[in-house]
Design an enzyme around this catalytic site. Structure first.
Site, short mmCIF file in Angstrom:
data_model
loop_
_atom_site.label_atom_id
_atom_site.label_comp_id
_atom_site.label_asym_id
_atom_site.label_seq_id
_atom_site.Cartn_x
_atom_site.Cartn_y
_atom_site.Cartn_z
N GLY A 269 0.82 -1.21 0.00
CA GLY A 269 0.00 0.00 0.00
C GLY A 269 0.86 1.26 0.00
O GLY A 269 0.42 2.31 -0.44
N GLY B 89 8.89 4.53 -5.27
CA GLY B 89 8.21 5.64 -4.60
C GLY B 89 9.06 6.81 -4.15
O GLY B 89 10.15 7.05 -4.65
N SER B 90 8.53 7.53 -3.18
CA SER B 90 9.14 8.78 -2.77
C SER B 90 9.14 8.94 -1.26
O SER B 90 8.48 8.20 -0.54
CB SER B 90 8.38 9.96 -3.40
N GLU C 67 -2.75 21.17 3.26
CA GLU C 67 -3.67 20.23 3.91
C GLU C 67 -3.43 20.17 5.41
O GLU C 67 -4.38 20.21 6.20
CB GLU C 67 -3.56 18.84 3.26
N HIS D 268 -30.55 20.03 -9.75
CA HIS D 268 -30.78 21.11 -8.81
C HIS D 268 -31.30 20.52 -7.51
O HIS D 268 -32.16 19.66 -7.54
CB HIS D 268 -31.81 22.07 -9.40
C1 LIG Z 1 1.11 13.41 3.34
C2 LIG Z 1 0.81 12.95 1.94
C3 LIG Z 1 -0.45 13.10 1.43
C4 LIG Z 1 -0.76 12.67 0.15
N1 LIG Z 1 -2.05 12.82 -0.32
C5 LIG Z 1 -2.34 12.38 -1.56
C6 LIG Z 1 -3.67 12.46 -2.04
O1 LIG Z 1 -4.59 12.90 -1.36
N2 LIG Z 1 -3.94 12.03 -3.28
C7 LIG Z 1 -2.96 11.52 -4.08
O2 LIG Z 1 -3.27 11.15 -5.19
N3 LIG Z 1 -1.69 11.41 -3.65
C8 LIG Z 1 -1.36 11.83 -2.42
N4 LIG Z 1 -0.08 11.70 -1.97
C9 LIG Z 1 0.93 11.15 -2.88
C10 LIG Z 1 0.85 9.64 -2.93
O3 LIG Z 1 0.96 9.10 -1.66
C11 LIG Z 1 1.94 9.12 -3.84
O4 LIG Z 1 1.84 9.73 -5.09
C12 LIG Z 1 1.86 7.62 -4.04
O5 LIG Z 1 1.94 6.95 -2.81
C13 LIG Z 1 2.98 7.15 -4.97
O6 LIG Z 1 2.88 5.78 -5.15
P1 LIG Z 1 4.17 4.93 -5.50
O7 LIG Z 1 3.68 3.53 -5.63
O8 LIG Z 1 4.87 5.54 -6.63
O9 LIG Z 1 5.15 5.08 -4.27
P2 LIG Z 1 4.97 4.70 -2.73
O10 LIG Z 1 3.57 4.79 -2.32
O11 LIG Z 1 5.96 5.52 -2.00
O12 LIG Z 1 5.34 3.18 -2.66
C14 LIG Z 1 6.65 2.71 -2.85
C15 LIG Z 1 6.78 1.40 -2.10
O13 LIG Z 1 7.95 0.76 -2.48
C16 LIG Z 1 8.58 0.21 -1.33
N5 LIG Z 1 10.01 0.13 -1.64
C17 LIG Z 1 10.85 1.14 -1.91
N6 LIG Z 1 12.06 0.67 -2.22
C18 LIG Z 1 11.97 -0.69 -2.14
C19 LIG Z 1 12.89 -1.74 -2.36
N7 LIG Z 1 14.13 -1.51 -2.73
N8 LIG Z 1 12.47 -3.00 -2.17
C20 LIG Z 1 11.20 -3.25 -1.80
N9 LIG Z 1 10.31 -2.30 -1.58
C21 LIG Z 1 10.69 -1.03 -1.77
C22 LIG Z 1 8.23 1.17 -0.24
O14 LIG Z 1 8.31 0.53 1.02
C23 LIG Z 1 6.83 1.58 -0.61
O15 LIG Z 1 5.88 0.72 -0.01
C24 LIG Z 1 0.25 12.09 -0.66
C25 LIG Z 1 1.52 11.92 -0.15
C26 LIG Z 1 1.81 12.34 1.13
C27 LIG Z 1 3.18 12.13 1.67
C1 LIG Z 2 -40.96 19.60 -1.06
C2 LIG Z 2 -40.42 19.64 -2.45
C3 LIG Z 2 -39.09 19.37 -2.67
C4 LIG Z 2 -38.58 19.40 -3.96
N1 LIG Z 2 -37.25 19.16 -4.15
C5 LIG Z 2 -36.74 19.22 -5.40
C6 LIG Z 2 -35.36 19.03 -5.62
O1 LIG Z 2 -34.57 18.85 -4.70
N2 LIG Z 2 -34.88 19.07 -6.87
C7 LIG Z 2 -35.70 19.29 -7.92
O2 LIG Z 2 -35.21 19.33 -9.06
N3 LIG Z 2 -37.01 19.49 -7.75
C8 LIG Z 2 -37.55 19.45 -6.52
N4 LIG Z 2 -38.89 19.68 -6.35
C9 LIG Z 2 -39.71 19.89 -7.52
C10 LIG Z 2 -39.61 21.32 -8.03
O3 LIG Z 2 -39.92 22.21 -7.01
C11 LIG Z 2 -40.52 21.50 -9.21
O4 LIG Z 2 -40.22 20.54 -10.21
C12 LIG Z 2 -40.37 22.86 -9.83
O5 LIG Z 2 -40.65 23.86 -8.91
C13 LIG Z 2 -41.31 23.00 -11.03
O6 LIG Z 2 -41.17 24.25 -11.60
P1 LIG Z 2 -42.37 24.91 -12.41
O7 LIG Z 2 -41.82 26.21 -12.88
O8 LIG Z 2 -42.87 23.96 -13.40
O9 LIG Z 2 -43.53 25.11 -11.33
P2 LIG Z 2 -43.60 25.95 -9.99
O10 LIG Z 2 -42.28 26.03 -9.33
O11 LIG Z 2 -44.70 25.35 -9.22
O12 LIG Z 2 -43.94 27.40 -10.45
C14 LIG Z 2 -45.17 27.76 -10.98
C15 LIG Z 2 -45.39 29.23 -10.69
O13 LIG Z 2 -46.50 29.67 -11.43
C16 LIG Z 2 -47.28 30.54 -10.61
N5 LIG Z 2 -48.62 30.48 -11.16
C17 LIG Z 2 -49.44 29.42 -11.25
N6 LIG Z 2 -50.57 29.76 -11.88
C18 LIG Z 2 -50.47 31.06 -12.19
C19 LIG Z 2 -51.33 31.96 -12.85
N7 LIG Z 2 -52.50 31.59 -13.36
N8 LIG Z 2 -50.92 33.24 -13.00
C20 LIG Z 2 -49.73 33.65 -12.53
N9 LIG Z 2 -48.87 32.83 -11.90
C21 LIG Z 2 -49.25 31.53 -11.74
C22 LIG Z 2 -47.13 29.97 -9.23
O14 LIG Z 2 -47.39 30.95 -8.25
C23 LIG Z 2 -45.69 29.52 -9.24
O15 LIG Z 2 -44.82 30.54 -8.78
C24 LIG Z 2 -39.43 19.67 -5.05
C25 LIG Z 2 -40.77 19.95 -4.83
C26 LIG Z 2 -41.27 19.94 -3.53
C27 LIG Z 2 -42.68 20.25 -3.33
#
Ligand SMILES: Cc1cc2nc3c(=O)[nH]c(=O)nc-3n(C[C@H](O)[C@H](O)[C@H](O)COP(=O)(O)OP(=O)(O)OC[C@H]3O[C@@H](n4cnc5c(N)ncnc54)[C@H](O)[C@@H]3O)c2cc1C
Ligand SMILES: Cc1cc2nc3c(=O)[nH]c(=O)nc-3n(C[C@H](O)[C@H](O)[C@H](O)COP(=O)(O)OP(=O)(O)OC[C@H]3O[C@@H](n4cnc5c(N)ncnc54)[C@H](O)[C@@H]3O)c2cc1C
Lengths: 457, 66, 457
Positions: A42, A142-143, A183, A436
């Site tokens: 790893g 590795g590094s 980080e 949305h």
């Molecule tokens: C603090 C920190 C945070 C990081 N965060 C991220 C991240 O979030 N995302 C990301 O993508 N990367 C991250 N990295 C980088 C990532 O860890 C490295 O890019 C990755 O581990 C490289 O993989 P590698 O296999 O090349 O080397 P390494 O993971 O270093 O593995 C090399 C291995 O070879 C072994 N080895 C070495 N020489 C020998 C030998 N002669 N014989 C047998 N075994 C040997 C070692 O023991 C080791 O296990 C981070 C690094 C650090 C230090």
């Molecule tokens: C609790 C809840 C949670 C939801 N969560 C999500 C979600 O997370 N993601 C998502 O994508 N969708 C969600 N929806 C669905 C989303 O709200 C609807 O799909 C969206 O609002 C539809 O848009 P619309 O413009 O067709 O209708 P509406 O948003 O109902 O708008 C119609 C408008 O027309 C007006 N109107 C009506 N008749 C007349 C009239 N005769 N004259 C003038 N004005 C009029 C009304 O007052 C209203 O403002 C949720 C709905 C509910 C109820």
């Protein structure tokens, strides 16, 4: 280990993200695989990287929410963070994943070889006196944290030690304002530590798009995180009751502890790579674009290959090499197209070109950008977060960069990744109304705006 | 849990020697009636891009018109 | 209102999601627009639907997290939920969005006409004695809770009243286990109410994929939510200290209050629609697939058109009609391709075909599915959630359905939407390694599994 086979189609050195991905995909193609690991399967990511840091950051998120819950009608008394307990929680997550990974490797019949391996010929690795042969060899060692010779101690630590603290420091200096530094700065701030970040480059997260950088710095400031950018440090030393950091311009900072997060170097020394003719550059293994080292059938993957140091880039490269060995001519995914997330608060996600990079590549007048402010996004208001989604497009052409910042925004990177990798045009996305009210809607709004027809905004 | 044992599909491998088109390009080609096998890609490594399909569709339209 | 113009290119009846989207897009094409609204701009979604319910559900999430924070090392004393305060928070969010929307409509020069409109000819709507003319007319009068003649009261309420409660009921019966019923059941449970759901169909969220339904029911049970499915109710009446619901099989349930969430009917009566020759079916307006009513230049959009009742479907249709009027021949997005999220805990997301629907459409032997268990997903373990991602594919063809359930999983619907709408094949997604450690990774893992090569799992 008597009946352990010693010859494999694929022999992988290093059982981190990159190495085990190569191993798993290779067995899926019917190849026999040996996976050599000297420490824990790893690697960095599972034990001292991605997973443990994200566990800490989740505790941090809960602490922040607890502090602010009153205005949401949720009544509670926040009493603080128990670091030893956070560590325990982190250990539990890591242990669970470790067990899962070990079981998976076993089930898939990867031969795990424990011990430190040394490349002794073009197709042999020696472990504790035994030679293992691979028709193909994959290097994935590795590094590790760079320390520039700093005097590591109980108070001057790297990320690895930081993840083992059982107390909340009152104050901390974080050396380095990159991903890892930000980080930790973020988590510790949520835990109640007073944090100062020292970054030598002109800004925090200097690889991100300027709009993202600006928003991060603004939010970090609001959170009470202090940072000093644009000047490198000169000296770090322990004092009687903490640490003292001196910058090149003479400015000093003091705190209880100091986290050194100034980059990670490749672990490639002493394993015989150069003896076998493999090219190293500042410790990194140089390969061609198909990850071949140029020597025999030896490939290199993961953090030892120059570029993004990310676990999923390691997976990507591990899988790529396995497919290459199996003769499947896999597609190259360039680093620019790999999704990136920084899990501080606010989170950052990005894939593709930043605005400056796109301007340089395509020409300033060929680029169009849009920034959608999360203030217009219902779900973000509900969560209480600001932030933005920024898209960078080529005029009349595809979206080549998607960037975002805000609480929980990291999860948007999947859609961003498809957009950029599949070269979507703004209208391809804009015509699909997004659900949305989600944060995801902001992706749709940004695309609509880039297309010239914003809905809300 | 479904163990889908499907072999890697090569549905798009007839489209170009490079073998990779994005879903958007594939869908566009389908909608425009363009056979990707006849399209020359101008992207990295000969990859077929959206504009290539748009151009191909335009070319075949002006052909049928003349 | 003296100098209010009375003739428009587009005259929209109803200022909800659908109506205002049509108005906004129309002005973007240079058309003059009148938007008639009798109550509040923003309609159901903003004032009594999407936005307020999601605010409640966020407070609910915070309450759940507060209860469980101990094991994450965050120490606090949870003291309960203050419903009046939750309502206040909700009101603040709604007010902010309402202000934003009103400002946007003004800025974009939509002529808002206050009052109830009545269609009096093929191109005229009368409001308070004034006749307004539209070259095109768009009907968007929305929907309202169905009540089947139940005796609504202080204790027998619809979602609208439920969002105004200033106390936490000890117990509640929720009539209807669809989206709205499940969302309220979930929020109230988190607030401490003892909830029983009565659903006449054989399961909760009966439109979802069976795997999702199973997981939701299992998790709701674990959360202590009681439900009785498969038998319709017969009678609801107030008792001395609450309400009593009797089912068709004679079973009875008692609680402090009863929420009626048994579907929403179109608001189309008394506005002259039928007099002008428009076809209504059970109150819904019947249109062709391009949303034309068949009368003059009259279109209908949103909840009054049979199909999914979702705000973003309203946006989609509003924009579609605006583009149609502008002569841009827009693309039809079928209901099946519209993303859906249910925001209960655990969240549900879906787009495209369920397994049974796909089997019916393509043939059972033409379909392949995969279910990726979130137990294998690092970020989900960190958040402490189970769940799954399910993908439904046509053999050798595209992914036609993506479904998910788990804490916060709703945000994955954006990537799912692109996959299904862009007709991606499993390998298109599988070759793009997803960011580690995100929940988004589970999308990549599912695609890899569908492609035949799972990574972790
Ligand atoms: C603090 C920190 C945070 C990081 N965060 C991220 C991240 O979030 N995302 C990301 O993508 N990367 C991250 N990295 C980088 C990532 O860890 C490295 O890019 C990755 O581990 C490289 O993989 P590698 O296999 O090349 O080397 P390494 O993971 O270093 O593995 C090399 C291995 O070879 C072994 N080895 C070495 N020489 C020998 C030998 N002669 N014989 C047998 N075994 C040997 C070692 O023991 C080791 O296990 C981070 C690094 C650090 C230090
Ligand atoms: C609790 C809840 C949670 C939801 N969560 C999500 C979600 O997370 N993601 C998502 O994508 N969708 C969600 N929806 C669905 C989303 O709200 C609807 O799909 C969206 O609002 C539809 O848009 P619309 O413009 O067709 O209708 P509406 O948003 O109902 O708008 C119609 C408008 O027309 C007006 N109107 C009506 N008749 C007349 C009239 N005769 N004259 C003038 N004005 C009029 C009304 O007052 C209203 O403002 C949720 C709905 C509910 C109820």
């Amino acid at each position: 280990m008597a009946d352990q086979p010693q010859e494999f189609d694929v022999l992988v050195l290093g059982g981190g993200s990159a190495g085990y991905a190569a191993a798993l995909r290779s067995v899926q193609h019917g190849l026999t695989v040996g996976l050599i690991e000297k420490d824990k399967l790893g690697g960095t990511c599972l034990h001292w990287g991605c997973i443990p840091t994200k566990a800490y950051l989740h505790s941090a998120e809960l602490a922040d929410e607890a502090r602010n819950s009153e205005k949401y009608g949720v009544k509670m008394n926040f009493e603080g963070v128990d670091m030893a307990k956070v560590r325990e929680y982190k250990d539990g997550i890591v242990a669970g994943k470790y067990k899962g990974l070990s079981g998976l490797l076993k089930m898939r019949k990867v031969n795990v070889i424990s011990g430190e391996g040394k490349l002794v010929s073009e197709n042999e690795i020696e472990v504790d006196g035994t030679r293992y042969t691979g028709k193909n060899i994959v290097l994935a060692t590795g590094s590790t944290s760079k320390t520039f010779g700093l005097p590591l101690s109980k108070k001057i630590i790297t990320s690895t030690e930081a993840l083992e603290l059982d107390y909340t420091p009152k104050s901390a200096i974080v050396l380095g304002g990159g991903v890892i530094g930000c980080e930790f700065a973020s988590a510790w701030t949520s835990f109640g530590t007073e944090v100062t970040i020292i970054e030598g480059l002109p800004s925090l997260v200097p690889n991100e798009d300027p709009s993202i950088v600006k928003q991060l710095e603004r939010t970090f400031k609001k959170r009470g995180i202090t940072f000093n950018t644009g000047t490198f440090f000169n000296e770090v030393k322990e004092t009687e009751d903490g640490v003292k950091v001196t910058l090149e311009d003479g400015k000093t900072f003091e705190a209880e502890i100091c986290l050194v997060a100034v980059g990670r170097g490749a672990v490639t020394e002493g394993f015989g790579f150069e003896d076998q003719g493999i090219t190293l550059d500042r410790g990194f293994v140089i390969t061609d674009e198909r990850l071949h080292t140029g020597v025999g059938n030896i490939y290199a993957i993961g953090d030892i290959v120059p570029g993004l140091q990310l676990a999923h880039r390691g997976y990507q490269q591990g899988i790529f090499v396995a497919e290459e060995i199996a003769g499947n001519n896999p597609m190259i995914v360039e680093d620019i197209n790999i999704p990136k997330v920084t899990y501080c608060e606010p989170e950052i996600m990005s894939v593709g070109y930043t605005q400056p990079a796109a301007e340089e590549k395509y020409g300033k007048d060929q680029i169009e950008i849009t920034e959608y402010n999360l203030a217009g996004n219902g779900k973000s208001s509900i969560l209480g977060t600001g932030g933005l989604i920024k898209m960078v497009g080529v005029k009349g052409g595809p979206i080549v960069g998607v960037h975002g910042i805000g609480t929980r925004i990291g999860e948007q990177v999947g859609e961003a990744q498809l957009i950029v990798n599949w070269e979507a045009y703004p209208e391809d996305v804009a015509t699909l109304l997004h659900a949305h009210p989600t944060q995801n809607e902001a992706m749709g709004e940004a695309a609509m705006a880039l297309f010239g027809h914003p809905l809300h905004g | 849990k479904s163990e889908s044992k499907a072999e890697p599909k090569s549905e798009s491998s007839d489209s170009s020697a490079e073998g990779y088109v994005t879903p958007l390009v594939r869908r566009l080609a389908k909608n425009e009636g363009v056979d990707l096998a006849d399209v020359k890609g101008t992207g990295v490594g000969g990859r077929i891009r959206k504009q290539d399909v748009v151009d191909a569709a335009g070319a075949s339209k002006s052909q049928t018109e003349s």
